[in-house]
Design a protein around this motif. Structure first.
Motif, PDB file in Angstrom:
ATOM      1  N   THR A 143       0.801  -1.232   0.000  1.00 11.24           N
ATOM      2  CA  THR A 143       0.000   0.000   0.000  1.00 11.24           C
ATOM      3  C   THR A 143       0.830   1.276   0.000  1.00 11.24           C
ATOM      4  O   THR A 143       0.273   2.368  -0.074  1.00 11.24           O
ATOM      5  CB  THR A 143      -0.935   0.024   1.234  1.00 11.24           C
ATOM      6  OG1 THR A 143      -0.146  -0.057   2.418  1.00 11.24           O
ATOM      7  CG2 THR A 143      -1.906  -1.138   1.190  1.00 11.24           C
ATOM      8  N   TYR A 161       0.350   1.063  -7.693  1.00 15.77           N
ATOM      9  CA  TYR A 161      -0.539   1.494  -6.618  1.00 15.77           C
ATOM     10  C   TYR A 161      -1.853   2.064  -7.147  1.00 15.77           C
ATOM     11  O   TYR A 161      -2.920   1.803  -6.587  1.00 15.77           O
ATOM     12  CB  TYR A 161       0.164   2.500  -5.700  1.00 15.77           C
ATOM     13  CG  TYR A 161       0.395   3.870  -6.291  1.00 15.77           C
ATOM     14  CD1 TYR A 161      -0.559   4.877  -6.164  1.00 15.77           C
ATOM     15  CD2 TYR A 161       1.575   4.166  -6.965  1.00 15.77           C
ATOM     16  CE1 TYR A 161      -0.346   6.128  -6.703  1.00 15.77           C
ATOM     17  CE2 TYR A 161       1.793   5.414  -7.502  1.00 15.77           C
ATOM     18  CZ  TYR A 161       0.834   6.395  -7.377  1.00 15.77           C
ATOM     19  OH  TYR A 161       1.043   7.643  -7.928  1.00 15.77           O
ATOM     20  N   TYR A 196      -5.511   0.426  -6.196  1.00  8.89           N
ATOM     21  CA  TYR A 196      -6.579   1.205  -5.570  1.00  8.89           C
ATOM     22  C   TYR A 196      -7.878   1.123  -6.378  1.00  8.89           C
ATOM     23  O   TYR A 196      -8.961   0.915  -5.818  1.00  8.89           O
ATOM     24  CB  TYR A 196      -6.166   2.673  -5.454  1.00  8.89           C
ATOM     25  CG  TYR A 196      -5.028   2.939  -4.513  1.00  8.89           C
ATOM     26  CD1 TYR A 196      -4.861   2.194  -3.349  1.00  8.89           C
ATOM     27  CD2 TYR A 196      -4.112   3.961  -4.767  1.00  8.89           C
ATOM     28  CE1 TYR A 196      -3.810   2.451  -2.478  1.00  8.89           C
ATOM     29  CE2 TYR A 196      -3.059   4.225  -3.902  1.00  8.89           C
ATOM     30  CZ  TYR A 196      -2.917   3.465  -2.765  1.00  8.89           C
ATOM     31  OH  TYR A 196      -1.879   3.727  -1.910  1.00  8.89           O
ATOM     32  N   TYR A 216      -9.388  -2.388  -6.240  1.00  7.98           N
ATOM     33  CA  TYR A 216      -9.992  -2.615  -4.932  1.00  7.98           C
ATOM     34  C   TYR A 216     -11.338  -1.908  -4.830  1.00  7.98           C
ATOM     35  O   TYR A 216     -12.331  -2.472  -4.341  1.00  7.98           O
ATOM     36  CB  TYR A 216      -9.057  -2.129  -3.826  1.00  7.98           C
ATOM     37  CG  TYR A 216      -9.667  -2.188  -2.445  1.00  7.98           C
ATOM     38  CD1 TYR A 216      -9.829  -3.404  -1.781  1.00  7.98           C
ATOM     39  CD2 TYR A 216     -10.095  -1.022  -1.806  1.00  7.98           C
ATOM     40  CE1 TYR A 216     -10.394  -3.461  -0.511  1.00  7.98           C
ATOM     41  CE2 TYR A 216     -10.657  -1.077  -0.536  1.00  7.98           C
ATOM     42  CZ  TYR A 216     -10.802  -2.292   0.098  1.00  7.98           C
ATOM     43  OH  TYR A 216     -11.375  -2.340   1.347  1.00  7.98           O
ATOM     44  N   LEU A 220     -10.232   8.564  -5.662  1.00  9.28           N
ATOM     45  CA  LEU A 220      -9.164   7.578  -5.558  1.00  9.28           C
ATOM     46  C   LEU A 220      -7.899   8.155  -4.922  1.00  9.28           C
ATOM     47  O   LEU A 220      -7.132   7.430  -4.271  1.00  9.28           O
ATOM     48  CB  LEU A 220      -8.822   7.023  -6.948  1.00  9.28           C
ATOM     49  CG  LEU A 220      -9.800   5.989  -7.521  1.00  9.28           C
ATOM     50  CD1 LEU A 220      -9.530   5.771  -8.995  1.00  9.28           C
ATOM     51  CD2 LEU A 220      -9.691   4.677  -6.759  1.00  9.28           C
ATOM     52  N   PHE A 241      -6.829   7.397  -1.266  1.00 13.16           N
ATOM     53  CA  PHE A 241      -6.020   6.250  -0.874  1.00 13.16           C
ATOM     54  C   PHE A 241      -4.554   6.642  -0.740  1.00 13.16           C
ATOM     55  O   PHE A 241      -3.848   6.179   0.155  1.00 13.16           O
ATOM     56  CB  PHE A 241      -6.149   5.126  -1.899  1.00 13.16           C
ATOM     57  CG  PHE A 241      -7.475   4.433  -1.900  1.00 13.16           C
ATOM     58  CD1 PHE A 241      -7.888   3.676  -0.811  1.00 13.16           C
ATOM     59  CD2 PHE A 241      -8.314   4.526  -2.996  1.00 13.16           C
ATOM     60  CE1 PHE A 241      -9.113   3.030  -0.819  1.00 13.16           C
ATOM     61  CE2 PHE A 241      -9.534   3.879  -3.020  1.00 13.16           C
ATOM     62  CZ  PHE A 241      -9.944   3.127  -1.921  1.00 13.16           C
ATOM     63  N   ASP A 297      -2.358   6.414   2.654  1.00 17.16           N
ATOM     64  CA  ASP A 297      -1.237   5.481   2.763  1.00 17.16           C
ATOM     65  C   ASP A 297       0.086   6.192   2.991  1.00 17.16           C
ATOM     66  O   ASP A 297       1.023   5.617   3.540  1.00 17.16           O
ATOM     67  CB  ASP A 297      -1.156   4.606   1.493  1.00 17.16           C
ATOM     68  CG  ASP A 297      -2.243   3.544   1.460  1.00 17.16           C
ATOM     69  OD1 ASP A 297      -2.788   3.226   2.526  1.00 17.16           O
ATOM     70  OD2 ASP A 297      -2.550   3.035   0.369  1.00 17.16           O
TER      71      ASP A 297
END
Length: 228
Positions: A3, A11, A15, A18, A169, A172, A176
């Motif tokens: 992550t 990445y 994201y 997911y 998005l 995320f 992280d």
């Protein structure tokens, strides 16, 4: 899944994948048949094409020069773009948009092509250059320009995941990286929207609130900050 965005070149894709899997698992009944078909097509795309789409959804667009799309995790950007176009997640617009052929070039690029000297525009500002060359139907080498599609579908998925129109998005990434901290929430059984009509009503209210906020803050006589 790694992550840390600084360690994982995929990445953006992780994201988006997911997020799509999450909303399909929890809210598949709220999507139309067409939306479900589009999401199924997205999931079936090869990894490089999904990776390119994930990258572009987080950039300012919707128009992108293919020659400027360089990502270390995508070996063949052109082939990835071709597959996006084939599934209607993107479209080629270069040859039919002479205005974009100008707007997406820098003044230095136009100078190197010799068109500024040819039309005595070397001292002009870029907007004036674009307007003058467009009016003169100046012929330039054609750039491959990609237009991102299905943005509304991704926005819908983001809304279903976050429950508001502000978070995307990119949330995320900042999370992280440790730039934002949020209270832990059990998402296993959580379902914020019971029906599509409820979802649409919430999105409409949020949009109306945003418009009202814009009107409110445009009133110079009132300096009170607007909370949206």
């Amino acid at each position: 899944m790694i992550t840390d965005p600084t360690q994982n070149p995929f990445y953006s894709l992780d994201y988006l994948d997911y997020l799509v899997e999450f909303v399909l698992d929890r809210y598949s009944a709220l999507f139309s048949a067409e939306e479900l078909s589009q999401l199924t097509q997205y999931r079936a795309l090869p990894q490089p094409s999904r990776a390119l789409y994930a990258r572009l959804t987080q950039r300012k667009g919707p128009y992108f020069r293919l020659d400027r799309l360089r990502y270390k995790e995508i070996i063949d950007t052109e082939q990835a773009a071709v597959q996006l176009v084939a599934t209607k997640f993107a479209a080629w617009v270069g040859s039919i948009r002479p205005d974009l052929q100008l707007a997406l070039r820098t003044k230095a690029e136009l100078k190197s092509l010799g068109v500024l000297a040819a039309y005595d525009l070397e001292q002009a500002a870029k907007p004036a250059i674009d307007q003058a060359l467009l009016a003169r139907h100046c012929q330039l080498p054609t750039l491959s320009i990609l237009q991102l599609e299905c943005g509304g579908l991704i926005a819908l998925c983001e809304y279903l995941f976050f429950g508001n129109r502000h978070q995307t998005l990119s949330e995320f990434v900042v999370t992280d990286l440790g730039l934002h901290r949020y209270e832990n929430v059990d998402l296993v059984k959580s379902s914020a929207f019971a029906s599509r009509s409820m979802l649409n009503a919430n999105r409409l209210v949020d949009q109306l609130r945003a418009w009202a906020c814009l009107l409110y803050t445009s009133d110079a006589a009132d300096d009170t900050p607007c909370v949206d």
